[in-house]
Design a protein around this motif. Structure first.
Motif, PDB file in Angstrom:
ATOM      1  N   HIS A 159       0.656  -1.141  -0.107  1.00 42.85           N
ATOM      2  CA  HIS A 159      -0.123  -0.069   0.125  1.00 42.85           C
ATOM      3  C   HIS A 159       0.901   1.201   0.119  1.00 42.85           C
ATOM      4  O   HIS A 159       0.331   2.142  -0.208  1.00 42.85           O
ATOM      5  CB  HIS A 159      -0.925  -0.072   1.157  1.00 42.85           C
ATOM      6  CG  HIS A 159      -2.017  -1.189   1.013  1.00 42.85           C
ATOM      7  ND1 HIS A 159      -3.311  -1.031   0.339  1.00 42.85           N
ATOM      8  CD2 HIS A 159      -1.963  -2.420   1.711  1.00 42.85           C
ATOM      9  CE1 HIS A 159      -3.735  -2.419   0.686  1.00 42.85           C
ATOM     10  NE2 HIS A 159      -2.956  -2.993   1.139  1.00 42.85           N
ATOM     11  N   GLY A 160       2.243   1.033   0.232  1.00 42.71           N
ATOM     12  CA  GLY A 160       3.184   2.258   0.141  1.00 42.71           C
ATOM     13  C   GLY A 160       2.831   3.327   1.106  1.00 42.71           C
ATOM     14  O   GLY A 160       3.097   4.644   0.718  1.00 42.71           O
ATOM     15  N   TYR A 161       2.753   3.036   2.564  1.00 44.23           N
ATOM     16  CA  TYR A 161       2.574   4.132   3.561  1.00 44.23           C
ATOM     17  C   TYR A 161       3.899   4.340   4.139  1.00 44.23           C
ATOM     18  O   TYR A 161       4.726   3.289   4.281  1.00 44.23           O
ATOM     19  CB  TYR A 161       1.252   3.530   4.523  1.00 44.23           C
ATOM     20  CG  TYR A 161       0.028   3.495   4.132  1.00 44.23           C
ATOM     21  CD1 TYR A 161      -0.688   4.815   4.066  1.00 44.23           C
ATOM     22  CD2 TYR A 161      -0.616   2.502   3.424  1.00 44.23           C
ATOM     23  CE1 TYR A 161      -2.069   4.885   3.716  1.00 44.23           C
ATOM     24  CE2 TYR A 161      -1.954   2.526   3.327  1.00 44.23           C
ATOM     25  CZ  TYR A 161      -2.704   3.633   3.145  1.00 44.23           C
ATOM     26  OH  TYR A 161      -3.807   3.738   3.186  1.00 44.23           O
ATOM     27  N   SER A 162       3.820   5.284   4.718  1.00 48.63           N
ATOM     28  CA  SER A 162       5.286   5.727   5.322  1.00 48.63           C
ATOM     29  C   SER A 162       5.039   5.231   6.861  1.00 48.63           C
ATOM     30  O   SER A 162       3.724   4.876   7.331  1.00 48.63           O
ATOM     31  CB  SER A 162       5.327   7.133   5.611  1.00 48.63           C
ATOM     32  OG  SER A 162       4.135   7.776   6.314  1.00 48.63           O
ATOM     33  N   TYR A 163       5.952   5.060   7.688  1.00 55.59           N
ATOM     34  CA  TYR A 163       5.955   4.505   9.078  1.00 55.59           C
ATOM     35  C   TYR A 163       5.246   5.409   9.858  1.00 55.59           C
ATOM     36  O   TYR A 163       4.627   4.817  10.712  1.00 55.59           O
ATOM     37  CB  TYR A 163       7.685   4.361   9.460  1.00 55.59           C
ATOM     38  CG  TYR A 163       8.523   5.296   9.602  1.00 55.59           C
ATOM     39  CD1 TYR A 163       8.328   6.246  10.748  1.00 55.59           C
ATOM     40  CD2 TYR A 163       9.217   5.277   8.958  1.00 55.59           C
ATOM     41  CE1 TYR A 163       9.335   7.351  10.766  1.00 55.59           C
ATOM     42  CE2 TYR A 163      10.408   6.257   8.969  1.00 55.59           C
ATOM     43  CZ  TYR A 163      10.266   7.264   9.981  1.00 55.59           C
ATOM     44  OH  TYR A 163      11.399   8.269  10.117  1.00 55.59           O
ATOM     45  N   GLN A 164       5.280   6.658   9.646  1.00 64.41           N
ATOM     46  CA  GLN A 164       4.385   7.651  10.652  1.00 64.41           C
ATOM     47  C   GLN A 164       2.938   7.202  10.212  1.00 64.41           C
ATOM     48  O   GLN A 164       2.209   7.223  11.084  1.00 64.41           O
ATOM     49  CB  GLN A 164       4.557   9.293  10.259  1.00 64.41           C
ATOM     50  CG  GLN A 164       6.042   9.694  10.500  1.00 64.41           C
ATOM     51  CD  GLN A 164       6.863   9.633   9.050  1.00 64.41           C
ATOM     52  OE1 GLN A 164       6.768   8.584   8.362  1.00 64.41           O
ATOM     53  NE2 GLN A 164       7.992  10.226   9.362  1.00 64.41           N
ATOM     54  N   GLU A 165       2.467   7.069   9.007  1.00 61.10           N
ATOM     55  CA  GLU A 165       0.998   6.683   8.720  1.00 61.10           C
ATOM     56  C   GLU A 165       0.621   5.354   9.161  1.00 61.10           C
ATOM     57  O   GLU A 165      -0.218   5.370   9.947  1.00 61.10           O
ATOM     58  CB  GLU A 165       0.991   6.683   7.241  1.00 61.10           C
ATOM     59  CG  GLU A 165       0.920   7.965   6.334  1.00 61.10           C
ATOM     60  CD  GLU A 165       1.065   8.067   4.835  1.00 61.10           C
ATOM     61  OE1 GLU A 165       0.500   8.965   4.394  1.00 61.10           O
ATOM     62  OE2 GLU A 165       1.862   7.324   4.337  1.00 61.10           O
ATOM     63  N   ILE A 166       1.622   4.550   9.018  1.00 65.24           N
ATOM     64  CA  ILE A 166       1.469   3.107   9.588  1.00 65.24           C
ATOM     65  C   ILE A 166       1.448   3.263  11.291  1.00 65.24           C
ATOM     66  O   ILE A 166       0.260   2.629  11.816  1.00 65.24           O
ATOM     67  CB  ILE A 166       2.381   2.063   9.307  1.00 65.24           C
ATOM     68  CG1 ILE A 166       2.621   1.846   7.801  1.00 65.24           C
ATOM     69  CG2 ILE A 166       2.244   0.729   9.893  1.00 65.24           C
ATOM     70  CD1 ILE A 166       3.570   1.194   7.181  1.00 65.24           C
ATOM     71  N   SER A 167       1.979   4.093  11.742  1.00 70.90           N
ATOM     72  CA  SER A 167       2.029   4.307  13.259  1.00 70.90           C
ATOM     73  C   SER A 167       0.469   4.666  13.604  1.00 70.90           C
ATOM     74  O   SER A 167      -0.288   4.417  14.754  1.00 70.90           O
ATOM     75  CB  SER A 167       2.938   5.198  13.843  1.00 70.90           C
ATOM     76  OG  SER A 167       2.364   6.019  14.615  1.00 70.90           O
ATOM     77  N   ALA A 168      -0.008   5.839  12.659  1.00 72.81           N
ATOM     78  CA  ALA A 168      -1.356   6.345  12.940  1.00 72.81           C
ATOM     79  C   ALA A 168      -2.474   5.121  12.354  1.00 72.81           C
ATOM     80  O   ALA A 168      -3.356   5.153  13.648  1.00 72.81           O
ATOM     81  CB  ALA A 168      -1.599   7.423  12.170  1.00 72.81           C
ATOM     82  N   ILE A 169      -2.263   4.229  11.714  1.00 67.50           N
ATOM     83  CA  ILE A 169      -3.145   3.278  11.361  1.00 67.50           C
ATOM     84  C   ILE A 169      -3.304   2.286  12.571  1.00 67.50           C
ATOM     85  O   ILE A 169      -4.431   2.012  12.839  1.00 67.50           O
ATOM     86  CB  ILE A 169      -2.845   2.475   9.982  1.00 67.50           C
ATOM     87  CG1 ILE A 169      -2.812   3.634   8.718  1.00 67.50           C
ATOM     88  CG2 ILE A 169      -3.390   1.264   9.524  1.00 67.50           C
ATOM     89  CD1 ILE A 169      -2.569   3.041   7.640  1.00 67.50           C
TER      90      ILE A 169
END
Lengths: 202, 224
Positions: A159-169
């Motif tokens: 899905h190509g998310y950044s680690y900051q986005e994955i942290s939010a998810i």
């Protein structure tokens, strides 16, 4: 200097987020066609992600509707602190883990095998190519990871998310995301020894 | 940036999501560190492998119809007792689908026996009338799911040919393929009658592109 990094997937662009936001505003106003549009836009993404977490197609399909029900009922609470995509994937993450846990409780109660053992065996009708074999190995290797590690791997690589986005998810600190990825990579390196040995999948 | 920090963010360097300054630091490190250089190669391969991994493709319409019904029920202020019971069975059946067929069959048989026991205790069973459309035996013809049919395509059929055939019969793929290669097709014309469907299935059965064609049964799951 050579740029080793890959291009981001287009679904995360600012343009896409403004489309999602406008759909979400219409959903918050009770417009069913806007929900339909968002549903169609996210269907395959959610199906794949939920399937990766739960390991079952039926649960993944059930999960999509659970996620979209939350979007319909809570769309007005979206504050815009993250992208709509991150918000929706966060809901999917929690729903996926819950569904998996519920399903696992049932299989434990009836002494059945773990849901990850229920995947179809690899039954090639013809001599499989290297790519097919490697995909089979990958599928098996991913099943050896915890659902949380699988989610980080899927969100990063597919899905190509950044680690900051994955942290939010995932609703966890950034360092937890990195730790999960560290352990996932270590396991995958062991389970996919041919990776990087001598060019692609050799 | 030290080795551990750079190595820890390589997956996000590979997917292109690092901020500019962090990306530059990693890039500088990768050029100087052979371990990370080799690790990055593996990262790119893993990235490609995961991205190329097969995705389950299903049509969203059926799922959205179910969601719409759920929303309509909620809008009406709740569901009837029968609908709630059906929902409970559906929710129960989801987790049970993880069990083996034999276990599920045994459990279903036990539930049916218990239910039948309660019914025979509470009520006098109605007489069975020959020709009663509600009475089914194993040899009875099942009710089909209307304008839907199941197809297994021949091995040599490419995806393009497969889609062309679906277009020829004026249908669309709503699910599949299952593990056995079965696709569920919905015909565009909802008002298609059983005779037309039977003719179509007969024609398809003789088509060299088709290994199997048959009606879809109402309520039957497509996933194997």
């Amino acid at each position: 200097m050579t740029d080793f990094s890959a291009k981001r997937r287009p679904q995360h662009g600012a343009g896409q987020d403004s489309i999602d936001q406008s759909l979400l505003e219409r959903i918050a106003a009770g417009e069913r066609p806007a929900l339909h549009e968002l549903y169609v836009n996210y269907y395959q993404r959610l199906l794949r992600f939920l399937y990766r977490i739960t390991g079952q197609l039926e649960l993944a399909q059930e999960g999509i509707n659970d996620v979209m029900l939350v979007v319909w009922e809570k769309g007005h609470t979206f504050t815009g602190r993250s992208t709509v995509s991150t918000w929706i994937m966060g809901i999917a993450y929690r729903k996926g883990l819950k569904l998996r846990e519920k399903s696992k409780r049932w299989s434990d109660r009836f002494k059945a095998a773990d849901i990850d053992d229920w995947n179809e065996p690899f039954l090639p009708s013809e001599k499989p190519t290297d790519e097919v074999i490697m995909q089979d190995l990958l599928a098996r290797a991913l099943r050896q990871l915890s659902p949380e590690q699988r989610a980080v791997v899927e969100l990063t690589y597919f899905h190509g998310y950044s680690y900051q986005e994955i942290s939010a998810i995932a609703g966890c600190p950034v360092n937890t995301v990195k730790t999960r990825m560290f352990h996932a990579r270590a396991k995958l390196r062991t389970l996919l020894p041919k990776l990087g040995a001598d060019g692609p999948y050799k | 940036m030290n080795h551990e920090t750079a190595n820890g963010v390589l997956p996000w360097y590979a997917n292109g999501t690092l901020a500019d300054d962090e990306r530059q630091h990693v890039e500088d490190h990768v050029h100087a560190c052979l371990t990370c250089h080799l690790e990055l190669k593996k990262e790119h391969e893993l990235h490609e492998l995961v991205r190329a991994s097969p995705t389950v493709n299903l049509a969203p319409e059926e799922g959205f119809d179910r969601l719409s019904r759920r929303l309509d029920d909620d809008a009406r202020g709740g569901r009837s007792a029968v609908e709630q019971l059906a929902g409970a069975v559906e929710r129960l059946w989801g987790p049970l689908s993880t069990l083996s067929s034999a276990t599920r069959f045994s459990m279903a048989a036990l539930v049916l026996l218990a239910f039948a026991g309660v019914l025979s205790w509470r009520t006098i069973p109605p007489p069975v009338v020959q020709g009663d459309p509600d009475y089914f035996t194993l040899s009875s013809e099942f009710k089909s799911a209307g304008s839907e049919l199941d197809i297994v395509f021949a091995d040599h059929v490419s995806e393009r040919e497969l889609r062309a055939l679906v277009t020829e019969i004026d249908g669309s793929i709503i699910s599949g393929p299952t593990a056995l290669g079965r696709y569920r097709i919905r015909l565009t014309d909802d008002a298609v009658d059983e005779a037309h469907l039977s003719d179509l299935i007969r024609t398809l059965s003789h088509d060299e592109r088709v290994r199997f064609a048959g009606p879809s049964f109402a309520g039957e799951e497509t996933a194997e």
